[in-house]
Motif scaffolding. Structure first.
Motif, PDB file in Angstrom:
ATOM      1  N   VAL A  18       0.815  -1.076  -0.028  1.00 20.49           N
ATOM      2  CA  VAL A  18       0.032   0.044   0.057  1.00 20.49           C
ATOM      3  C   VAL A  18       0.882   1.227   0.051  1.00 20.49           C
ATOM      4  O   VAL A  18       1.766   1.341   0.703  1.00 20.49           O
ATOM      5  N   PHE A  19       0.485   2.152  -0.942  1.00 22.44           N
ATOM      6  CA  PHE A  19       1.126   3.373  -0.847  1.00 22.44           C
ATOM      7  C   PHE A  19      -0.022   4.739  -0.672  1.00 22.44           C
ATOM      8  O   PHE A  19      -1.105   4.430  -1.044  1.00 22.44           O
ATOM      9  N   PRO A  20       0.523   5.585  -0.273  1.00 23.17           N
ATOM     10  CA  PRO A  20      -0.349   6.956  -0.038  1.00 23.17           C
ATOM     11  C   PRO A  20      -0.752   7.888  -1.272  1.00 23.17           C
ATOM     12  O   PRO A  20       0.161   7.941  -2.171  1.00 23.17           O
ATOM     13  N   TRP A  21      -1.921   8.078  -1.408  1.00 18.98           N
ATOM     14  CA  TRP A  21      -2.005   9.502  -2.209  1.00 18.98           C
ATOM     15  C   TRP A  21      -1.388  10.626  -1.579  1.00 18.98           C
ATOM     16  O   TRP A  21      -1.513  10.739  -0.319  1.00 18.98           O
ATOM     17  N   VAL A  22      -0.294  11.103  -2.244  1.00 15.44           N
ATOM     18  CA  VAL A  22       0.299  12.262  -1.870  1.00 15.44           C
ATOM     19  C   VAL A  22      -0.167  13.625  -2.600  1.00 15.44           C
ATOM     20  O   VAL A  22      -0.060  14.604  -1.596  1.00 15.44           O
ATOM     21  N   LEU A  23      -0.668  13.502  -3.640  1.00 15.55           N
ATOM     22  CA  LEU A  23      -1.137  14.581  -4.262  1.00 15.55           C
ATOM     23  C   LEU A  23      -2.712  14.920  -4.049  1.00 15.55           C
ATOM     24  O   LEU A  23      -3.410  14.030  -4.107  1.00 15.55           O
ATOM     25  N   ALA A  24      -3.101  16.143  -4.182  1.00  7.70           N
ATOM     26  CA  ALA A  24      -4.499  16.507  -3.998  1.00  7.70           C
ATOM     27  C   ALA A  24      -4.871  17.385  -5.445  1.00  7.70           C
ATOM     28  O   ALA A  24      -6.029  17.723  -5.465  1.00  7.70           O
ATOM     29  N   ASP A  25      -3.941  17.742  -6.501  1.00  5.52           N
ATOM     30  CA  ASP A  25      -4.406  18.596  -7.450  1.00  5.52           C
ATOM     31  C   ASP A  25      -4.227  17.666  -8.647  1.00  5.52           C
ATOM     32  O   ASP A  25      -3.085  17.291  -9.103  1.00  5.52           O
ATOM     33  N   TYR A  26      -5.284  17.274  -9.032  1.00  5.06           N
ATOM     34  CA  TYR A  26      -5.482  16.546 -10.513  1.00  5.06           C
ATOM     35  C   TYR A  26      -6.282  17.294 -11.431  1.00  5.06           C
ATOM     36  O   TYR A  26      -6.775  16.635 -12.415  1.00  5.06           O
ATOM     37  N   GLU A  27      -6.326  18.691 -11.477  1.00  2.00           N
ATOM     38  CA  GLU A  27      -6.885  19.335 -12.177  1.00  2.00           C
ATOM     39  C   GLU A  27      -6.156  20.479 -12.968  1.00  2.00           C
ATOM     40  O   GLU A  27      -6.554  20.973 -14.245  1.00  2.00           O
ATOM     41  N   SER A  28      -5.079  21.070 -12.281  1.00  2.00           N
ATOM     42  CA  SER A  28      -4.251  21.947 -12.901  1.00  2.00           C
ATOM     43  C   SER A  28      -3.385  21.720 -13.946  1.00  2.00           C
ATOM     44  O   SER A  28      -3.125  20.353 -14.307  1.00  2.00           O
ATOM     45  N   LEU A  31       1.954  20.852 -12.489  1.00  2.00           N
ATOM     46  CA  LEU A  31       1.919  20.375 -11.297  1.00  2.00           C
ATOM     47  C   LEU A  31       3.064  21.340 -10.388  1.00  2.00           C
ATOM     48  O   LEU A  31       4.264  21.195 -10.767  1.00  2.00           O
ATOM     49  N   ASP A  32       2.629  22.037  -9.500  1.00  2.00           N
ATOM     50  CA  ASP A  32       3.406  22.905  -8.607  1.00  2.00           C
ATOM     51  C   ASP A  32       3.819  22.217  -7.350  1.00  2.00           C
ATOM     52  O   ASP A  32       3.024  22.189  -6.459  1.00  2.00           O
ATOM     53  N   LEU A  33       5.021  21.679  -7.193  1.00  2.00           N
ATOM     54  CA  LEU A  33       5.453  20.895  -5.989  1.00  2.00           C
ATOM     55  C   LEU A  33       5.787  22.021  -4.869  1.00  2.00           C
ATOM     56  O   LEU A  33       6.138  21.701  -3.967  1.00  2.00           O
ATOM     57  N   SER A  34       5.825  23.344  -5.411  1.00  6.47           N
ATOM     58  CA  SER A  34       6.357  24.148  -4.137  1.00  6.47           C
ATOM     59  C   SER A  34       5.181  24.629  -3.380  1.00  6.47           C
ATOM     60  O   SER A  34       5.363  25.516  -2.399  1.00  6.47           O
ATOM     61  N   LYS A  35       4.014  24.391  -3.777  1.00  9.72           N
ATOM     62  CA  LYS A  35       2.815  24.712  -3.109  1.00  9.72           C
ATOM     63  C   LYS A  35       2.105  23.882  -2.212  1.00  9.72           C
ATOM     64  O   LYS A  35       2.034  22.371  -2.667  1.00  9.72           O
ATOM     65  N   PRO A  36       1.935  23.846  -0.842  1.00  6.28           N
ATOM     66  CA  PRO A  36       1.413  23.271   0.242  1.00  6.28           C
ATOM     67  C   PRO A  36       0.154  22.579  -0.411  1.00  6.28           C
ATOM     68  O   PRO A  36      -0.291  21.396  -0.020  1.00  6.28           O
ATOM     69  N   ALA A  37      -0.694  23.365  -0.973  1.00  7.01           N
ATOM     70  CA  ALA A  37      -2.251  23.117  -1.411  1.00  7.01           C
ATOM     71  C   ALA A  37      -2.024  22.003  -2.414  1.00  7.01           C
ATOM     72  O   ALA A  37      -3.162  21.271  -2.850  1.00  7.01           O
ATOM     73  N   CYS A 117     -11.553   4.754 -14.231  1.00  4.48           N
ATOM     74  CA  CYS A 117     -11.611   5.573 -15.470  1.00  4.48           C
ATOM     75  C   CYS A 117     -10.771   6.581 -15.449  1.00  4.48           C
ATOM     76  O   CYS A 117     -10.584   7.115 -16.532  1.00  4.48           O
ATOM     77  N   SER A 118     -10.757   7.547 -14.430  1.00  5.89           N
ATOM     78  CA  SER A 118     -10.140   8.708 -14.446  1.00  5.89           C
ATOM     79  C   SER A 118      -9.571   8.844 -13.018  1.00  5.89           C
ATOM     80  O   SER A 118     -10.115   8.619 -11.917  1.00  5.89           O
ATOM     81  N   VAL A 119      -8.313   9.562 -13.122  1.00  7.46           N
ATOM     82  CA  VAL A 119      -7.572   9.634 -11.940  1.00  7.46           C
ATOM     83  C   VAL A 119      -8.199  10.734 -10.930  1.00  7.46           C
ATOM     84  O   VAL A 119      -8.307  10.705  -9.635  1.00  7.46           O
ATOM     85  N   ARG A 120      -8.829  11.826 -11.783  1.00  5.15           N
ATOM     86  CA  ARG A 120      -9.334  13.047 -11.042  1.00  5.15           C
ATOM     87  C   ARG A 120     -10.620  12.217 -10.476  1.00  5.15           C
ATOM     88  O   ARG A 120     -11.039  12.869  -9.091  1.00  5.15           O
ATOM     89  N   ASP A 121     -11.486  11.614 -11.011  1.00  2.00           N
ATOM     90  CA  ASP A 121     -12.721  11.100 -10.471  1.00  2.00           C
ATOM     91  C   ASP A 121     -12.443  10.231  -9.375  1.00  2.00           C
ATOM     92  O   ASP A 121     -13.286  10.171  -8.339  1.00  2.00           O
ATOM     93  N   SER A 122     -11.213   9.374  -9.481  1.00  4.19           N
ATOM     94  CA  SER A 122     -11.044   8.445  -8.185  1.00  4.19           C
ATOM     95  C   SER A 122     -10.660   9.279  -7.002  1.00  4.19           C
ATOM     96  O   SER A 122     -11.174   8.676  -5.873  1.00  4.19           O
ATOM     97  N   TRP A 123      -9.913  10.283  -7.225  1.00  2.00           N
ATOM     98  CA  TRP A 123      -9.616  11.270  -6.001  1.00  2.00           C
ATOM     99  C   TRP A 123     -10.765  11.866  -5.345  1.00  2.00           C
ATOM    100  O   TRP A 123     -10.856  12.008  -4.348  1.00  2.00           O
TER     101      TRP A 123
END
Length: 250
Positions: A18-28, A31-37, A117-123
């Motif tokens: 098992v591995f974690p979801w680490v990202l919360a942005d699947y729409e931009s 991908l900005d890894l400098s932003k905590p959001a 079907c979609s990474v965004r929809d699964s998130w």
């Protein structure tokens, strides 16, 4: 390494790493890894990421009977499902291991609208659906299991990074209620290809922000916050039958 120490293996779908979801942005678009959001809160289990859903689950737990010993009921719990099950593993891996899903589903694939079907929809689903607490599998961060393995690992075989996202075998996965055929997984806008998606996930996993917080997720999955009072305080309490030792096999 922690998965290995915990007895998890790609030879067993019920104990798949098992591995974690680490990202919360699947729409931009980028991908900005400098932003905590950009990142998921690793101090919380999947079920606690949405405050409204968590409040509903807490209310349900408060209404559960407490005198479990005399009535033969399970102890109260927050989550009736789990973050990793054979069905969840095959949800992610159906395109790489279709035979396993056919066995699990009595000779047919799951309903098209329930497939990956979609990474965004699964998130979005793991954030809102009270019955969806799925974490990820290692294939989101690296190539698939080596072909030299046994069981599920041997059936999946070695594959290029991101191959599990492609319907390379043209499997008849059906059509969704929208009429769209289920084929390759829809990637976030910031991913140019399945390999690029995996590479950016890996980059996120190894970035400074995640490195500073990954231990918090480890405590939930592998550490002292798995069960008991610590799990209760961390909103990490699952159905009693999901814990080792809950069933007397003798």
């Amino acid at each position: 390494y922690l998965n290995l120490l915990a007895g998890r293996s790609t030879n067993d779908l019920s104990q798949w790493p098992v591995f974690p979801w680490v990202l919360a942005d699947y729409e931009s678009p980028t991908l900005d890894l400098s932003k905590p959001a950009t990142f998921r809160d690793l101090s919380k289990p999947i079920g606690a990421l949405n405050p409204q859903r968590l409040a509903t689950l807490r209310r349900r737990m408060e209404q559960m009977p407490r005198n479990t010993a005399t009535e033969g009921r399970s102890a109260p719990y927050l989550y009736g499902t789990h973050y990793s099950t054979p069905g969840y593993v095959l949800y992610w891996m159906v395109r790489s291991a279709p035979a396993h899903m056919l066995r699990l589903q009595n000779g047919r694939f799951d309903a098209p609208d329930r497939l990956f079907c979609s990474v965004r929809d699964s998130w979005r689903s793991v954030l809102s659906n009270p019955a969806d607490l799925k974490e990820l599998v290692p294939e989101f961060y690296a190539s698939s299991s080596p072909a030299s393995g046994r069981g599920a690992a041997a059936a999946i075989g070695a594959a290029a990074p991101g191959a599990f996202l492609l319907n390379s075998a043209a499997l008849p996965l059906g059509r969704r209620q929208s009429g769209a055929a289920v084929g390759d997984v829809e990637l976030p806008p910031w991913a140019d290809s399945p390999a690029d998606f995996v590479a950016k996930n890996r980059q996120a996993l190894e970035c400074e922000h995640v490195s500073a917080h990954l231990h918090e997720w480890i405590e939930l999955i592998f550490g002292h916050k798995q069960r008991g009072e610590a799990a209760m305080r961390a909103d990490n309490l699952f159905h009693p039958l999901t814990y080792e030792g809950s069933v007397d096999l003798d």
